[in-house]
Design a protein around this motif. Structure first.
Motif, PDB file in Angstrom:
ATOM      1  N   PHE A 157       0.789  -1.220   0.080  1.00  0.00           N
ATOM      2  CA  PHE A 157       0.238  -0.007   0.103  1.00  0.00           C
ATOM      3  C   PHE A 157       0.953   1.388  -0.022  1.00  0.00           C
ATOM      4  O   PHE A 157       0.574   2.301  -0.697  1.00  0.00           O
ATOM      5  N   LYS A 158       2.128   1.162   0.859  1.00  0.00           N
ATOM      6  CA  LYS A 158       2.954   2.598   0.685  1.00  0.00           C
ATOM      7  C   LYS A 158       3.409   2.936  -0.468  1.00  0.00           C
ATOM      8  O   LYS A 158       3.442   3.945  -1.041  1.00  0.00           O
ATOM      9  N   GLU A 159       4.125   1.949  -1.404  1.00  0.00           N
ATOM     10  CA  GLU A 159       4.508   1.787  -2.604  1.00  0.00           C
ATOM     11  C   GLU A 159       3.604   2.401  -3.547  1.00  0.00           C
ATOM     12  O   GLU A 159       3.531   3.293  -4.319  1.00  0.00           O
ATOM     13  N   ALA A 160       2.100   1.755  -3.364  1.00  0.00           N
ATOM     14  CA  ALA A 160       1.130   2.346  -4.310  1.00  0.00           C
ATOM     15  C   ALA A 160       0.748   3.651  -4.109  1.00  0.00           C
ATOM     16  O   ALA A 160       0.497   4.398  -5.025  1.00  0.00           O
ATOM     17  N   LEU A 161       0.721   4.237  -2.943  1.00  0.00           N
ATOM     18  CA  LEU A 161       0.419   5.569  -2.451  1.00  0.00           C
ATOM     19  C   LEU A 161       1.543   6.546  -3.265  1.00  0.00           C
ATOM     20  O   LEU A 161       1.068   7.500  -3.603  1.00  0.00           O
ATOM     21  N   LEU A 162       2.643   6.086  -2.759  1.00  0.00           N
ATOM     22  CA  LEU A 162       3.897   7.080  -3.451  1.00  0.00           C
ATOM     23  C   LEU A 162       3.985   7.347  -4.883  1.00  0.00           C
ATOM     24  O   LEU A 162       4.134   8.225  -5.566  1.00  0.00           O
ATOM     25  N   LYS A 163       3.528   5.991  -5.672  1.00  0.00           N
ATOM     26  CA  LYS A 163       3.574   5.872  -6.890  1.00  0.00           C
ATOM     27  C   LYS A 163       2.282   6.825  -7.561  1.00  0.00           C
ATOM     28  O   LYS A 163       2.407   7.600  -8.471  1.00  0.00           O
ATOM     29  N   ALA A 164       1.099   6.606  -6.716  1.00  0.00           N
ATOM     30  CA  ALA A 164       0.038   7.535  -7.283  1.00  0.00           C
ATOM     31  C   ALA A 164       0.365   9.014  -7.001  1.00  0.00           C
ATOM     32  O   ALA A 164      -0.170   9.825  -7.777  1.00  0.00           O
ATOM     33  N   ARG A 165       1.042   9.425  -6.138  1.00  0.00           N
ATOM     34  CA  ARG A 165       1.482  10.859  -5.954  1.00  0.00           C
ATOM     35  C   ARG A 165       2.809  11.260  -6.518  1.00  0.00           C
ATOM     36  O   ARG A 165       3.067  12.314  -6.898  1.00  0.00           O
ATOM     37  N   GLY A 166       3.095  10.439  -7.529  1.00  0.00           N
ATOM     38  CA  GLY A 166       4.271  10.776  -8.385  1.00  0.00           C
ATOM     39  C   GLY A 166       5.742  10.776  -7.748  1.00  0.00           C
ATOM     40  O   GLY A 166       6.830  11.302  -8.286  1.00  0.00           O
ATOM     41  N   PHE A 167       5.779  10.113  -6.641  1.00  0.00           N
ATOM     42  CA  PHE A 167       7.305   9.931  -5.772  1.00  0.00           C
ATOM     43  C   PHE A 167       8.092   8.723  -6.520  1.00  0.00           C
ATOM     44  O   PHE A 167       8.981   8.812  -6.093  1.00  0.00           O
TER      45      PHE A 167
END
Length: 87
Positions: free
Chosen positions: A76-86
């Motif tokens: 989930f953490k990776e998905a959230l960072l990816k969705a925010r463009g990080f």
């Protein structure tokens, strides 16, 4: 239908046809359609139905459909960072 889909379908059909060499192509497609649960007339069998059925035929019943599996984020953490463009 584009050439790559025709090639993919032929590639997936070939082992099935070799296993059941006594059948003609239409009989093999009919068998695969019935296995996949297709109840409509044979002329309504789509290339998608055949391709996904052949890909999933020997997989576990709970296996994820190819194409969807590549989009699933486990972390989930990776998905959230990816969705925010990080990432």
């Amino acid at each position: 239908m584009s050439c790559h889909r025709i090639n993919e379908l032929i590639e997936l059909l070939t082992p099935e046809w070799q296993k059941q060499g006594h059948l003609n192509l239409v009989q093999i497609i009919e068998t695969l359609a019935v296995e996949a649960g297709h109840k409509a007339p044979l002329n309504e069998v789509t290339d998608d139905l055949l391709i996904y059925h052949l890909k999933m035929k020997n997989e576990a019943p709970d296996a994820m459909i190819p194409g969807i599996a590549k989009d699933v984020e486990v972390d989930f953490k990776e998905a959230l960072l990816k969705a925010r463009g990080f990432k």
